[in-house]
Motif scaffolding. Structure first.
Motif, PDB file in Angstrom:
ATOM      1  N   LEU A 115      40.195 -11.746 113.381  1.00  0.00           N
ATOM      2  CA  LEU A 115      41.577 -12.214 113.343  1.00  0.00           C
ATOM      3  C   LEU A 115      41.611 -13.722 113.539  1.00  0.00           C
ATOM      4  N   LYS A 116      42.477 -14.390 112.762  1.00  0.00           N
ATOM      5  CA  LYS A 116      42.660 -15.832 112.904  1.00  0.00           C
ATOM      6  C   LYS A 116      44.027 -16.217 112.351  1.00  0.00           C
ATOM      7  N   VAL A 117      44.369 -17.513 112.419  1.00  0.00           N
ATOM      8  CA  VAL A 117      45.662 -17.984 111.936  1.00  0.00           C
ATOM      9  C   VAL A 117      45.649 -18.097 110.415  1.00  0.00           C
ATOM     10  N   ALA A 118      46.805 -17.829 109.799  1.00  0.00           N
ATOM     11  CA  ALA A 118      46.942 -17.931 108.350  1.00  0.00           C
ATOM     12  C   ALA A 118      47.219 -19.380 107.948  1.00  0.00           C
ATOM     13  N   LEU A 175      46.913 -14.220 110.458  1.00  0.00           N
ATOM     14  CA  LEU A 175      48.276 -13.966 110.915  1.00  0.00           C
ATOM     15  C   LEU A 175      49.063 -15.266 111.002  1.00  0.00           C
ATOM     16  N   THR A 176      50.381 -15.139 110.880  1.00  0.00           N
ATOM     17  CA  THR A 176      51.226 -16.312 110.928  1.00  0.00           C
ATOM     18  C   THR A 176      51.208 -16.977 112.310  1.00  0.00           C
ATOM     19  N   GLY A 177      51.261 -18.294 112.291  1.00  0.00           N
ATOM     20  CA  GLY A 177      51.413 -19.045 113.536  1.00  0.00           C
ATOM     21  C   GLY A 177      52.822 -19.585 113.692  1.00  0.00           C
ATOM     22  N   ASN A 195      40.527 -14.838 117.205  1.00  0.00           N
ATOM     23  CA  ASN A 195      40.793 -16.251 117.459  1.00  0.00           C
ATOM     24  C   ASN A 195      42.302 -16.478 117.498  1.00  0.00           C
ATOM     25  N   LEU A 196      42.819 -16.752 118.702  1.00  0.00           N
ATOM     26  CA  LEU A 196      44.258 -16.899 118.911  1.00  0.00           C
ATOM     27  C   LEU A 196      44.665 -18.356 119.122  1.00  0.00           C
ATOM     28  N   GLU A 197      43.777 -19.298 118.854  1.00  0.00           N
ATOM     29  CA  GLU A 197      44.012 -20.710 119.182  1.00  0.00           C
ATOM     30  C   GLU A 197      45.327 -21.236 118.624  1.00  0.00           C
ATOM     31  N   ASP A 198      45.652 -20.940 117.388  1.00  0.00           N
ATOM     32  CA  ASP A 198      46.838 -21.502 116.735  1.00  0.00           C
ATOM     33  C   ASP A 198      47.916 -20.468 116.491  1.00  0.00           C
ATOM     34  N   LEU A 199      47.855 -19.349 117.231  1.00  0.00           N
ATOM     35  CA  LEU A 199      48.855 -18.295 117.104  1.00  0.00           C
ATOM     36  C   LEU A 199      49.794 -18.312 118.305  1.00  0.00           C
ATOM     37  N   ARG A 200      51.018 -17.875 118.090  1.00  0.00           N
ATOM     38  CA  ARG A 200      52.012 -17.791 119.173  1.00  0.00           C
ATOM     39  C   ARG A 200      52.022 -16.353 119.691  1.00  0.00           C
ATOM     40  N   ILE A 201      51.153 -16.083 120.639  1.00  0.00           N
ATOM     41  CA  ILE A 201      50.967 -14.723 121.138  1.00  0.00           C
ATOM     42  C   ILE A 201      51.764 -14.505 122.415  1.00  0.00           C
ATOM     43  N   ASP A 202      52.780 -13.657 122.344  1.00  0.00           N
ATOM     44  CA  ASP A 202      53.506 -13.260 123.552  1.00  0.00           C
ATOM     45  C   ASP A 202      52.680 -12.267 124.362  1.00  0.00           C
ATOM     46  N   ILE A 215      36.982 -13.187 122.246  1.00  0.00           N
ATOM     47  CA  ILE A 215      38.382 -13.589 122.180  1.00  0.00           C
ATOM     48  C   ILE A 215      38.498 -15.062 122.541  1.00  0.00           C
ATOM     49  N   THR A 216      39.221 -15.814 121.713  1.00  0.00           N
ATOM     50  CA  THR A 216      39.508 -17.220 121.987  1.00  0.00           C
ATOM     51  C   THR A 216      41.018 -17.387 122.108  1.00  0.00           C
ATOM     52  N   PHE A 217      41.480 -17.891 123.266  1.00  0.00           N
ATOM     53  CA  PHE A 217      42.909 -18.084 123.498  1.00  0.00           C
ATOM     54  C   PHE A 217      43.308 -19.523 123.183  1.00  0.00           C
TER      55      PHE A 217
END
Length: 294
Positions: A115-118, A175-177, A195-202, A215-217
């Protein structure tokens, strides 16, 4: 009297042990694709048995040769299991549209997940799923209401010899950021890189039996995460500039955690977590062989 070396019992014991570890989720079923590369070792052992014990029979030799050469052919051409090494591909593409929030549920029996940012700002999710032709085709469903969406990516398990249908499964999604996301991941044996670096994860929830979970936050948004895994190796990367609390309920054998996290009770916290506006709160329940947090 010299005891003769016998090959067949050792082969059965080893195969049985691997199947047992597969069933308990300690080893992924995909290990069989790697073990297959070592089939010449059986021929070496047969030769050693001839030299040392001279006890191998023609019947045993034929059985071992059938295991090496015939069974893979049966898997490849029979109509029941199809060919577990042949793959099909499902493209995933859902537009962002006017959505303001989304929940993404990934429920797959066994896959290597990435998983990563689109890069495309118009897409909620884009990517592809490669899966064994011995498996059921994954399904995608989306429900939208008042600017919010629930996207489900699911795949039914194949009854019987499940390892045949879990070979060659790969899921690569971007996924969308642009909007806040909730992500729920439910997988069996697999390798996962999130990879969640550039995602807006609630909120992130992972229920996984991954052999390796990485996992990368990010550091721009507050997030909560609940990670429940029996991974052999769990690795979490957290930016230095986001205040973080980590609760660990684990029987982990090896725990390595960066020095900026100070232990207090059953928690590890950075210095200013309690007064930070943007912060990361992680709960880990794990039977992992090792956990690394940096």
């Amino acid at each position: 009297m010299t005891r003769k070396f016998k090959l067949a019992p050792f082969v059965l014991i080893i195969l049985g042990a691997i199947f047992l570890l597969n069933n308990f989720g300690i080893l992924p079923w995909s290990i069989w694709t790697n073990l297959w590369k070592f089939w010449p070792a059986l021929l070496i052992l047969i030769g050693i048995e001839y030299l040392i014990g001279q006890s191998i029979s023609l019947k045993t030799t034929i059985i071992l040769l059938l295991l090496i050469f015939l069974i893979p052919v049966i898997f490849a051409i029979n109509p029941v299991t199809k060919n577990p090494l042949a793959t099909d591909e499902l493209k995933v593409s859902e537009d962002l549209g006017a959505l303001t929030k989304a929940k993404i549920i990934i429920d797959l029996p066994a896959t290597n997940l990435n998983l990563k940012v689109a890069q495309d700002p118009t897409k909620l999710v884009v990517g592809k799923i490669s899966f064994s032709k011995a498996a059921n085709k994954p399904e995608i469903a989306i429900e939208e209401s008042f600017g919010q969406a629930i996207l489900k990516i699911t795949q039914e398990s194949v009854p019987g010899l499940s390892f045949l249908s879990s070979l060659k499964n790969d899921t690569n999604l971007s996924l969308t950021g642009q909007i806040p996301l909730e992500i729920q991941v439910n997988t069996d044996a697999s390798r996962e890189k999130i990879n969640l670096e550039d995602l807006r994860i609630d909120y992130l929830e992972i229920n996984s039996k991954a052999s390796d979970l990485n996992i990368t936050f990010g550091n721009a948004y507050s997030s909560r995460a609940k990670i429940k895994t029996s991974a052999s190796n769990l690795s979490i990367k957290i930016p230095n500039d986001i205040e973080t609390r980590i609760k660990i309920d684990s029987k982990v054998k090896n725990l390595s955690i960066a020095g900026r996290f100070k232990k207090k009770g059953g928690e590890y916290k950075t210095k200013d977590f309690d007064k930070a506006f943007t912060r990361l709160d992680i709960q880990i329940e794990s039977l992992a062989g090792s956990i690394t947090i940096r």
